[in-house]
Write an enzyme that holds these catalytic residues in place. Structure first.
Site, PDB file in Angstrom:
ATOM      1  N   GLU A  29       0.797  -1.271  -0.069  1.00  0.00           N
ATOM      2  CA  GLU A  29      -0.031  -0.265   0.119  1.00  0.00           C
ATOM      3  C   GLU A  29       0.864   1.211  -0.082  1.00  0.00           C
ATOM      4  O   GLU A  29       0.539   2.168  -0.605  1.00  0.00           O
ATOM      5  CB  GLU A  29      -0.825  -0.006   1.067  1.00  0.00           C
ATOM      6  CG  GLU A  29      -2.053   0.671   1.206  1.00  0.00           C
ATOM      7  CD  GLU A  29      -3.127   0.443   2.289  1.00  0.00           C
ATOM      8  OE1 GLU A  29      -3.169  -0.380   3.116  1.00  0.00           O
ATOM      9  OE2 GLU A  29      -4.069   1.477   2.394  1.00  0.00           O
ATOM     10  N   ARG A  55      -5.361  30.902 -19.586  1.00  0.00           N
ATOM     11  CA  ARG A  55      -6.078  32.211 -18.633  1.00  0.00           C
ATOM     12  C   ARG A  55      -5.517  33.505 -18.769  1.00  0.00           C
ATOM     13  O   ARG A  55      -4.080  33.636 -18.478  1.00  0.00           O
ATOM     14  CB  ARG A  55      -6.207  31.547 -17.342  1.00  0.00           C
ATOM     15  CG  ARG A  55      -6.574  32.535 -16.263  1.00  0.00           C
ATOM     16  CD  ARG A  55      -8.082  32.655 -16.342  1.00  0.00           C
ATOM     17  NE  ARG A  55      -8.650  33.985 -15.431  1.00  0.00           N
ATOM     18  CZ  ARG A  55      -9.828  34.426 -15.554  1.00  0.00           C
ATOM     19  NH1 ARG A  55     -10.514  34.058 -16.503  1.00  0.00           N
ATOM     20  NH2 ARG A  55     -10.166  35.229 -14.319  1.00  0.00           N
ATOM     21  N   GLN A  66       5.820  35.564 -12.429  1.00  0.00           N
ATOM     22  CA  GLN A  66       6.832  35.111 -11.763  1.00  0.00           C
ATOM     23  C   GLN A  66       6.132  34.271 -10.545  1.00  0.00           C
ATOM     24  O   GLN A  66       6.558  32.808 -10.265  1.00  0.00           O
ATOM     25  CB  GLN A  66       7.936  35.734 -11.393  1.00  0.00           C
ATOM     26  CG  GLN A  66       9.212  34.941 -11.110  1.00  0.00           C
ATOM     27  CD  GLN A  66      10.280  35.863 -10.556  1.00  0.00           C
ATOM     28  OE1 GLN A  66      10.157  36.771  -9.774  1.00  0.00           O
ATOM     29  NE2 GLN A  66      11.610  35.485 -11.101  1.00  0.00           N
ATOM     30  N   GLY A 126      -7.436  29.246  -9.336  1.00  0.00           N
ATOM     31  CA  GLY A 126      -8.293  30.263  -8.557  1.00  0.00           C
ATOM     32  C   GLY A 126      -9.565  29.844  -8.405  1.00  0.00           C
ATOM     33  O   GLY A 126      -9.725  28.433  -8.094  1.00  0.00           O
TER      34      GLY A 126
END
Ligand code: FAD
Length: 177
Positions: A29, A55, A66, A126
């Protein structure tokens, strides 16, 4: 459970060794966390690159900022590290004490970095990142499981410490008496 009778043909593994069987399963796992973490961080990176190039805000593509670039470069760095560490695990014998320790070490960082990668990607996207129109919010929940399932992060530290003490000769750490 106490006093449960199981017919011989239905016994899985050796009676009395259930804990060992479970811990062996944990190693599978934990290895899976490294593999799945690589996949999720890669998806975050691809999503962030694509979205930030498309965008536009305040007259330019957000990828030109940046602050966005630093987050995306960080995703790439996280992917590189998790991928490399997971590939090393795949080259080791799963029965070795080395694998037992390293898989816990990789799980600690792979899980934390995947959660952070999802959060950063959500931030880059966003409101769209928060919305269910985008799959990042689901991956963030999936990633959070990596810090809980298969033994929590706290447990991984305990596994490592136990292994370091038990196998001190193997790892050449001479300071543990
Ligand atoms: C989505 C999801 C899917 C899951 N799927 C499965 C599954 O398929 N099979 C399965 O068996 N289980 C599954 N689990 C259960 C999972 O393995 C457990 O939730 C996990 O092992 C933690 O156990 P717990 O929830 O009882 O937390 P607890 O043991 O109550 O721990 C709570 C907190 O206390 C901390 N803690 C506990 N003991 C110590 C200690 N000694 N020292 C320091 N800190 C400590 C833990 O690190 C954690 O932060 C799943 C869980 C989730 C959320």
């Amino acid at each position: 459970m106490k006093d449960v009778e199981v017919s011989a043909g239905q016994v899985l593994g050796k009676p009395g060794s259930g804990f060992l069987q479970i811990t062996t399963g944990f190693n599978h796992e934990r290895l899976y966390v490294g593999i799945a973490a690589s996949a999720i961080i890669r998806h975050c990176l691809e999503t962030a690159l694509k979205y930030s190039a498309q965008r536009h805000a305040f007259g330019k593509a957000i990828i030109e900022h940046q602050a966005i670039q630093l987050k995306i470069a960080h995703l790439y760095a996280q992917l590189t590290m998790v991928d490399a560490a997971t590939r090393e695990l795949l080259s080791l014998s799963m029965d070795s004490p080395e694998f037992h320790l390293k898989v816990s070490a990789v799980k600690i960082f792979a899980s934390q970095w995947t959660v952070q990668a999802c959060l950063d990607t959500m931030q880059i996207l966003g409101g769209m990142g928060y919305s269910r129109e985008c799959d990042i919010e689901r991956f963030m929940r999936d990633a959070k499981l990596f810090e809980i399932g298969g033994g929590t992060t706290d447990m991984q530290y305990m596994v490592i410490m136990k292994g370091l003490i038990k196998n001190q000769n193997l790892f050449n750490f001479s300071y543990i008496r």
